[in-house]
Structure formats: structure tokens, C-alpha cells
Enzyme design. Structure first.
Site, mmCIF file in Angstrom:
data_model
loop_
_atom_site.group_PDB
_atom_site.id
_atom_site.type_symbol
_atom_site.label_atom_id
_atom_site.label_comp_id
_atom_site.label_asym_id
_atom_site.label_seq_id
_atom_site.Cartn_x
_atom_site.Cartn_y
_atom_site.Cartn_z
ATOM 1 N N LYS A 102 0.821 -1.223 0.000
ATOM 2 C CA LYS A 102 0.000 0.000 0.000
ATOM 3 C C LYS A 102 0.848 1.263 0.000
ATOM 4 C CE LYS A 102 -4.435 -1.542 1.611
ATOM 5 N NZ LYS A 102 -5.569 -1.326 2.508
ATOM 6 N N LYS A 157 -4.606 -10.160 -6.623
ATOM 7 C CA LYS A 157 -5.904 -10.429 -5.992
ATOM 8 C C LYS A 157 -6.954 -9.437 -6.502
ATOM 9 C CE LYS A 157 -5.831 -7.612 -1.842
ATOM 10 N NZ LYS A 157 -6.185 -7.385 -0.479
ATOM 11 N N LYS A 199 -10.713 -3.793 -4.428
ATOM 12 C CA LYS A 199 -11.528 -2.614 -4.694
ATOM 13 C C LYS A 199 -10.671 -1.425 -5.097
ATOM 14 C CE LYS A 199 -12.219 -2.830 0.286
ATOM 15 N NZ LYS A 199 -13.184 -3.276 1.248
HETATM 16 P P1 TYM Z 1 -10.352 -5.605 3.615
HETATM 17 O O1 TYM Z 1 -11.339 -4.544 3.900
HETATM 18 O O2 TYM Z 1 -9.270 -5.325 2.625
HETATM 19 O O3 TYM Z 1 -11.087 -6.908 3.135
HETATM 20 C C1 TYM Z 1 -12.167 -7.459 3.880
HETATM 21 C C2 TYM Z 1 -12.142 -8.966 3.833
HETATM 22 O O4 TYM Z 1 -12.233 -9.437 2.489
HETATM 23 C C3 TYM Z 1 -11.158 -10.328 2.229
HETATM 24 N N1 TYM Z 1 -10.745 -10.173 0.836
HETATM 25 C C4 TYM Z 1 -10.593 -11.191 -0.021
HETATM 26 N N2 TYM Z 1 -10.780 -12.511 0.133
HETATM 27 C C5 TYM Z 1 -10.566 -13.282 -0.944
HETATM 28 N N3 TYM Z 1 -10.154 -12.798 -2.160
HETATM 29 C C6 TYM Z 1 -9.959 -11.476 -2.354
HETATM 30 N N4 TYM Z 1 -9.594 -11.005 -3.530
HETATM 31 C C7 TYM Z 1 -10.179 -10.604 -1.244
HETATM 32 N N5 TYM Z 1 -10.090 -9.265 -1.071
HETATM 33 C C8 TYM Z 1 -10.424 -9.012 0.209
HETATM 34 C C9 TYM Z 1 -10.057 -9.907 3.197
HETATM 35 O O5 TYM Z 1 -9.134 -10.953 3.408
HETATM 36 C C10 TYM Z 1 -10.850 -9.562 4.423
HETATM 37 O O6 TYM Z 1 -11.161 -10.727 5.157
HETATM 38 N N6 TYM Z 1 -7.330 -5.420 7.592
HETATM 39 C C11 TYM Z 1 -8.603 -5.895 7.093
HETATM 40 C C12 TYM Z 1 -9.798 -5.377 7.893
HETATM 41 C C13 TYM Z 1 -9.725 -5.583 9.363
HETATM 42 C C14 TYM Z 1 -9.949 -6.792 10.061
HETATM 43 C C15 TYM Z 1 -9.804 -6.486 11.437
HETATM 44 C C16 TYM Z 1 -10.240 -8.095 9.652
HETATM 45 C C17 TYM Z 1 -9.464 -4.629 10.287
HETATM 46 N N7 TYM Z 1 -9.513 -5.165 11.536
HETATM 47 C C18 TYM Z 1 -9.943 -7.461 12.406
HETATM 48 C C19 TYM Z 1 -10.392 -9.062 10.652
HETATM 49 C C20 TYM Z 1 -10.241 -8.749 12.010
HETATM 50 C C21 TYM Z 1 -8.767 -5.449 5.661
HETATM 51 O O7 TYM Z 1 -8.160 -4.514 5.221
HETATM 52 O O8 TYM Z 1 -9.708 -6.147 4.980
#
Ligand code: TYM
Length: 342
Positions: free
Chosen positions: A118, A201, A204
Site C-alpha cells: 500500500k 488479488k 476494490k
Molecule cells: P479488507 O477490507 O481489505 O477486506 C475485507 C475482507 O475481504 C477479504 N478479501 C478477499 N478474500 C478473498 N479474495 C480477495 N480477492 C479478497 N479481497 C479481500 C479480506 O481478506 C478480508 O477478510 N485489515 C482488514 C480489515 C480488518 C480486520 C480487522 C479483519 C481490520 N480489523 C480485524 C479481521 C479482524 C482489511 O483490510 O480487509
């Protein structure tokens, strides 16, 4: 010291930035719903404090938070059965994150691949928050003493860091206060790749909208994106091993499997010898059948943002009732005087 037994509790979060994608749905949201049905307490959060580690227009952030809440509910999360809220309404997350900033080591955070991705080449210009982000994520999880966290494969390193922070805290203070949380990372949808490049991957933040399916896309857009997805000229093989060097083809098979509730092996067996000209329309129909009802329900919920805000406020009250005592106990362990009357 004997290992403390922690009651099973599920926590996970999604950032309210941009649209929810098929990757978010298959890697996370769909499994949040399955876990809600398992009888364990489930807590799901729109992590708005994480979102601002990169610039967010304030109006867009509010809208994205409400839209994410609508997506959670439309996908099947029930605010009566799961606790649904936005992170900034429960200040205990940020307070515990400060303690964890003092537990986590610079070297640990320096190894985080998401920060490297990032921040890109211009690290000097990245926010301090983006660097410290995994300590806040650990706080999100541990302020509920959550034992299981359903996430996609890209979050694996952050879950490992959460365990490292919990273990160091427990060790430094000689307590068995925090659980060693496990990531629940499984199934064909745990890593959904870009429709334009099988080595990246689905995200968004990808500049190309054709690389992803958004939960807000209508049926025509979904079909068009799948029809135009990059593939190779060969038909589907007889066995999964035949897809080893065919990342884009493998991705479409995985997406089909995750949407249909099948294993990738079953999908290949059922479609052996099919050309993508046949397989893609089948996949498009399936994706539309699964996603259209979610899309329609999201639009309906978004028509009443006041009701969404009310639900988030209620969820935050329930979340705070669990988080505040854990934070208090933690600060007491650390040596902070706690003498306010509550
Ligand atoms: P974020 O917002 O990027 O994504 C949310 C969830 O979606 C999953 N994900 C995917 N899974 C499969 N294939 C993909 N292409 C894909 N893109 C996204 C992510 O693995 C995630 O589960 N840091 C985290 C948010 C967060 C969080 C937490 C998660 C903050 N605090 C505590 C769990 C527990 C994040 O940026 O996810």
C-alpha cells in the site's frame, strides 16, 4: 502457568472504502454468515478507523460505511443475531491499539507485506497510521478476546501478528489474558484473483473496474465482466492438476466452486472438456443468481440511511459492553490507575 480457556467468539472486519467486491463476499462475508449460524457469538465491524489510514473524502466515507452495513445485512447478517457496528463508535479499539503500539516491535511491522504494497515506492509519505495499522487490527480482535477470525488469505500475516502481540503481552506481564486467535482461512473463495490478471488479488482499489465484480453491479455488468475475463484458449482439463499453470482459468473455476458451494475438483469433473465459451456463460448465470438478490436488498436498505445508522448505534452499544471491561482489565494489568466511578 496453565493455558487459560477462552470462550469461542468470532470477530471480523471489512474496510468501508469503495465497493464491496466478489472477493470480499467469498473470502469474508459469505463465511461471516455461515459462522452466524454456528451458534458462536459473532461480532462484525465496519472498520472506519482503518479506512482513514489512506485519504478518504468524508462524505464518501459515511456513504461507504452505510453501504457496507447494507451489504452485511443484505448478504444475510442479522443485526439481532450478530453484533454489527462501525469501529469508531467503540473507542476501546483505539485505546487498546495504543497499548499494542507499545507491545509490537518496529521489526515486526516492517515485515508486513500489506504495508509495503500500500505504501508503494513513496514510504516516506505514507501515514503513520498505515504503518501502525496491524496493531489496531490486533486490538479490534483482542478487545473482544475473539478466538476465531474469518478472513481472506491476504490477511493471514496480520492474524499471525495478532498472535505475536497477544503472546508478548501475556509473557511480558505474566498473565494468560489474551487468547492466541486463529484465522479461519479456508475454501475456494479465500483468494479471489483479478479478472484481468490471475497473479493479482481482486481488489476494490484496482484502477480497472473490469478486474472485479462489485456487489453493486447489475446483472448485465456482471455478465459482461465475466465474458471479458482473461483466460487462455484451452478447454477445461479433466483434473484440477491440469490448471496448475493456468492462473486465470483456475480463478474462474474457484469462483464457480465458491458460488455453487462445490469443491474446485467437482467443478472440473463436471465441466471437463468445456471451452470457456460454454463455461463463462454458466458462471455468469450463477454469479447473477447469487449476487442479484443481495444487490436488490442493498439498494432497498440504502433508501433508509437513518435506519442503518440506528442499527449501527445499537450494535456499537452491545460491542462496547463487551470491549470496555476487557480494556479496563488490560489497563489495570499494564499498571494504569483505574479510579473513575462508572
Ligand atoms: P479488507 O477490507 O481489505 O477486506 C475485507 C475482507 O475481504 C477479504 N478479501 C478477499 N478474500 C478473498 N479474495 C480477495 N480477492 C479478497 N479481497 C479481500 C479480506 O481478506 C478480508 O477478510 N485489515 C482488514 C480489515 C480488518 C480486520 C480487522 C479483519 C481490520 N480489523 C480485524 C479481521 C479482524 C482489511 O483490510 O480487509
Amino acid at each position: 502457568m496453565t493455558e487459560a480457556v477462552h470462550t469461542p467468539r468470532v470477530f471480523s472486519g471489512i474496510q468501508p472504502t469503495g465497493n464491496l467486491t466478489l472477493g470480499n463476499y467469498l473470502g469474508a462475508l459469505k463465511r461471516f454468515v455461515e459462522m452466524q449460524a454456528s451458534g458462536v457469538e459473532t461480532i462484525y465491524c465496519m472498520v472506519d478507523l482503518h479506512a482513514i489510514t489512506t485519504w478518504q473524502d468524508p462524505k464518501d466515507l459515511k456513504r461507504a460505511t452505510r453501504e457496507l452495513a447494507a451489504g452485511f445485512i443484505a448478504a444475510g447478517l442479522d443485526p439481532a443475531r450478530s453484533i454489527l457496528f462501525n469501529q469508531s463508535q467503540v473507542p476501546a479499539h483505539a485505546e487498546l491499539a495504543w497499548v499494542f503500539n507499545c507491545v509490537a516491535r518496529m521489526g515486526w511491522l516492517n515485515r508486513m507485506t500489506q504495508f509495503k504494497d500500500k505504501a508503494g515506492k513513496n514510504r516516506e509519505n505514507a501515514s503513520v497510521g498505515l504503518f501502525a495499522y496491524p496493531a489496531l487490527m490486533a486490538a479490534d480482535i483482542l478487545v473482544y478476546k475473539a478466538t476465531h477470525v474469518p478472513v481472506g488469505d491476504d490477511q493471514k500475516q496480520h492474524i499471525e501478528l495478532t498472535r505475536d502481540i497477544a503472546a508478548k503481552f501475556n509473557h511480558d506481564f505474566g498473565v494468560e489474558h489474551f487468547p492466541l486467535t486463529e484465522g479461519v482461512i479456508e475454501g475456494a473463495g479465500m483468494r479471489v484473483m483479478s479478472l484481468r490478471d490471475g497473479s493479482k488479488k481482486m481488489s476494490k482499489s484496482d484502477p480497472s473496474d473490469m478486474s472485479r465484480i462489485n456487489l453493486t453491479d447489475d446483472a448485465d455488468t456482471i455478465s459482461q465482466k465475466i465474458r471479458k475475463a482473461r483466460t487462455d484458449p484451452d478447454p477445461l482439463p479433466d483434473t484440477l492438476a491440469g490448471l496448475d499453470d493456468r492462473a486465470e482459468a483456475r480463478n474462474l473455476v474457484n469462483i464457480y466452486a465458491a458460488l455453487a458451494g462445490m469443491t474446485p475438483d467437482q467443478v472440473v469433473a463436471e465441466n471437463a472438456g468445456a471451452q470457456f465459451g460454454q463455461f463463462k456463460p454458466k458462471l455468469a448465470d450463477l454469479a447473477v443468481a447469487v449476487l442479484s438478490p443481495i444487490n436488490t436488498e442493498m439498494a432497498r436498505l440504502m433508501a433508509d440511511p437513518g435506519e442503518i445508522d440506528r442499527l449501527l448505534g445499537e450494535g456499537a452499544d452491545r460491542a462496547a459492553a463487551i470491549a470496555e471491561p476487557v480494556l479496563e482489565e488490560t489497563l489495570d494489568i499494564v499498571g494504569m490507575v483505574r479510579s473513575r466511578r462508572r
